[in-house]
Design an enzyme around this catalytic site. Structure first.
Site: not given
Lengths: 513, 513
Positions: A232, A371
């Site tokens: 992903f 992130k």
């Protein structure tokens, strides 16, 4: 200012003292709400100042999570947008350390941390100080177009970032906003690099230029990025063409018909299945080679993207040998080796970058991040710097205010020796999980991971669902991944006492199933 | 809290008084540097508090811009990344109002405002206050995964946004990070909507699901978004397939082979070329229809994306009739009508959204935004809400701290009657430009625009280059667009006195050419 790989050099006592002072000051000056536990009376105050305002254990106020206030807010949100993914509404003023407070007053031990984006948990006193500073506040308000008129300290800040956290051997950085656009722009850098090699000293032809404007070859060539099943890499149409975890993320969108290889699937425990797993590596690498060769006519592969651990696809690990093999193939075929560390980067695996565990033959060509690093971007080799202006560009090209947060995060990781904590507490956490897996063989298997990047697989999706929902009822938030795995993504400040709370409740939940 | 379309309801005197108080307080408390002009002694203090710290005119300290300090920093930055697009380095602590200060001490009148992203200029006192507030500071530090655990006030904040600034008739919002990902995700919403209509009540088939995971039809269908030559919608591979302004932005990347129509090209001045321009509209609309029909077999068009004014492509305008015609075609063909207001939104054209000038037959289906709104996202009709979870999703899905800034920006637009200012001062600005165009017919033509969204075209690219560089030498920063146009994008707080400074220097520069 920041020192390269010096996370473990400072005197812990001085650090802790300083911390306690700052934490108390922050709590007083910005009126943190300590939900019933007065921070100054907490016994552990001196040694764990940032965790001062945490409750001793999860506090449950509503019968269920989401409680009535969360449910009412969700109904309200649903009049504005789809809210099917919303689990509950949080009160970020009352959240602290490893505990997230929801609007119903529940204090939930958070082992998922906003999809693994909060390295220091909630309301860390040092982060609360970052914008209580004129210069930083103005950097926040006057957001520049970094590609046109960056601020005076931007080169120094990037230079510090390269010196402190860049993967060894990668001397260049391109900043972006989030994981998706970091990968998209890394692909663009790869395509340019690949075509520049083919062009040699020649300039692009007039046909190249004209056809590119109309989405046609040769200007818009049929190049590809090879990716893996279960990988992903983002939510934009380019990165979605390299993402293959769940059809729901891709259905109905046009995609680039790029090659997709099989990621290794090992038998656990690893030390009892060496032969099988080695063969698996060999077969998978062979498949990659074949795919590159078979794509050469239709859609030549310019680069490979891979996660060091497949995060959304099920916390699927592969061996160091597999990654070394991939890197070798890339070198042989003259294509780029891109390691996506958007979820694995930032220290959660016990090293700042997960690929550092693999002892590769030199660095990857490109490493993307986001992130935990608050901003997006990619570190890369010099040969991937795009010399012509406006090719890799964006109105903002990142956000200096996020880099200010990242700088402070790096300081705290260093000062609090958080990588040591991840390794020590992570080993303790994994051991506990292994022991529980042993006891509940019919429910759990394949406990795995590095540092705090841990996962276990449930016997099936329904069992996982039951476990995760029941864990929430006893005040524990975890994540899910793949078809039937639970993923653990605690903040780097997660301690043994938190592990104990989790393991105790996990055990009870499994026993009641 | 915020009231729908009530920008012009408040008493300006009360507002100004309050402003002056806040401005003075902010200046004292956060030690703004007024570069030689003491704010409290400035005559205009009471009536124009936010402009207090501006110099009276551009201040030039270095012989050239970039000056020696900018050049040295650029050299430093070039050791880390390509820096060919960097014009100079700014000192954001010393920038104020409409003036950007560079590291060499030059105070430059900024009529480009960070690629049109700063509606209130630099260091606006009200924006500096936003994060001097516990709740907001914590919203900044504890950035949530908005799709999973949003903060307690998120539904109210979105609801306020819908009530105050959403295009009339669009009742839903999806938040994102920047213009590129807003458009990418709007495309995804369109593709889902289009395929849902085809599927009716049927579920996706197993073949759909399996093939989507491998980038193949039918799960990944060959649908398309129709765009226009000269249009620009982003830097990711999906949005780049709809962008066609300069080959350098697209060369070497794979692209979706989607249809590209011709944007109207009018003769100026408009009032003297009505017949020609009407015919142009008709021909362009006919071409759009033909393209939709001819794409039906290979790559059916699911939606059209268009800018109300083509911003990167040359500030190309089209008539209200053209946009009405496009909307009508979309309705007839059952495809989505997406208006990209990333650069035109936020009040710069004199209305909050540029498409409001066109008196369309109902709202567009989707309106995307970013830049001046600080965050990205799109407003849309209810039918574009994606009901299945995790289809339109992102780790962060925006950034609440940017919405806090936007809320304050909307307050200031209302309180300072900035839309009125844009219309009045914009008309004055355009008139001045027209008059200069008349005087320098051999150098300039086609002066155009709405409100502060103004442009003029130079006789050729080399002349434009000379003008822009010389303007910078006299302390004026403007933007370029298309092959030979200059674009003006002042902040909404730009006043007649700034227009006068610009026009005077523009006139002198042209005279010396």
């Amino acid at each position: 200012m920041l020192r390269r790989r010096s996370f473990q050099t400072k005197n812990i006592f001085r650090t802790t003292r300083e911390y306690t002072r700052i934490a108390f000051k922050s709590i007083r000056s910005i009126s943190l709400v300590p939900y019933g536990i007065h921070p100054l009376s907490t016994k552990s105050a001196k040694s764990e100042a940032p965790l001062l305002c945490e409750p001793k254990e999860p506090v449950l106020k509503s019968k269920d999570i989401p409680g009535p206030k969360s449910i009412a807010l969700k109904k309200k949100l649903e009049t504005i947008q789809a809210a099917g993914t919303v689990e509950f509404f949080a009160d970020y003023e009352k959240s602290f350390g490893n505990y997230i407070c929801d609007v119903d007053g529940n204090m939930i031990l958070d082992i998922y941390t906003q999809i693994s984006t909060l390295p220091l948990g909630y309301n860390h006193p040092k982060l609360l100080q970052v914008f209580q500073n004129d210069q930083n506040l103005k950097a926040l308000i006057n957001r520049p177009a970094l590609g046109v008129t960056p601020g005076k300290d931007w080169p120094d800040k990037l230079s510090n970032m390269l010196q402190t956290i860049a993967p060894k051997g990668l001397s260049k950085i391109t900043t972006m906003m989030c994981g998706s656009c970091s990968n998209e722009n890394a692909y663009k850098a790869i395509f340019i690099w690949y075509r520049n090699k083919l062009r040699g000293d020649n300039c692009p032809s007039e046909e190249d230029k004209k056809s590119a404007l109309l989405n046609k070859p040769p200007g818009s060539p049929n190049l590809s990025i090879l990716s893996f099943k279960g990988g992903f890499h983002g939510r934009t149409l380019g990165t979605l063409s390299t993402s293959h975890t769940n059809y729901i993320q891709k259905l109905d969108y046009p995609a680039f018909d790029w090659p997709v290889a099989t990621f290794p699937k090992y038998k656990y425990p690893l030390d009892q299945n060496e032969n099988f797993n080695k063969k698996e590596d060999k077969n998978r690498l062979l498949e990659v080679k074949k795919l590159i060769d078979s794509s050469a006519c239709k859609s030549p592969v310019a680069g490979i993207i891979v996660e060091p651990i497949q995060c959304e696809g099920g916390d699927n690990e592969a061996s160091a040998e597999f990654f070394k093999g991939l890197q070798k193939i890339c070198k042989e075929k003259g294509i780029a080796f891109l390691v996506d560390e958007v979820q694995t980067g930032g220290g959660i695996t016990g090293k700042f970058w997960c690929h550092e565990h693999f002892n590769l033959d030199g660095p990857p060509d490109i490493v993307t991040f986001s992130k935990k690093l608050q901003m997006g971007g990619f570190f890369h080799k010099d040969e991937f710097v795009v010399r012509e202006p406006y090719r890799i560009f964006h109105t903002w090209m990142g956000d200096p205010s996020k880099l200010l947060l990242l700088e402070e995060i790096i300081h705290v990781i260093e000062e609090e020796k958080l990588l040591e904590n991840v390794n020590e507490t992570g080993a303790y956490f994994k051991e506990g999980l292994m022991s529980i897996e042993k006891e509940f063989k019919e429910l759990l298997h394949s406990t795995r991971g590095r540092g705090f990047f841990l996962a276990t697989t449930c016997s099936n999706a329904a069992t996982r669902e039951k476990i995760v929902v029941t864990l929430k009822k006893v005040g524990i938030q975890v994540g899910v991944t793949g078809e039937s795995s639970i993923r653990f993504r605690p903040a780097l400040i997660f301690k043994k006492k938190h592990v104990d709370i989790f393991l105790d409740r996990f055990h009870k939940v499994l026993k009641c199933l």
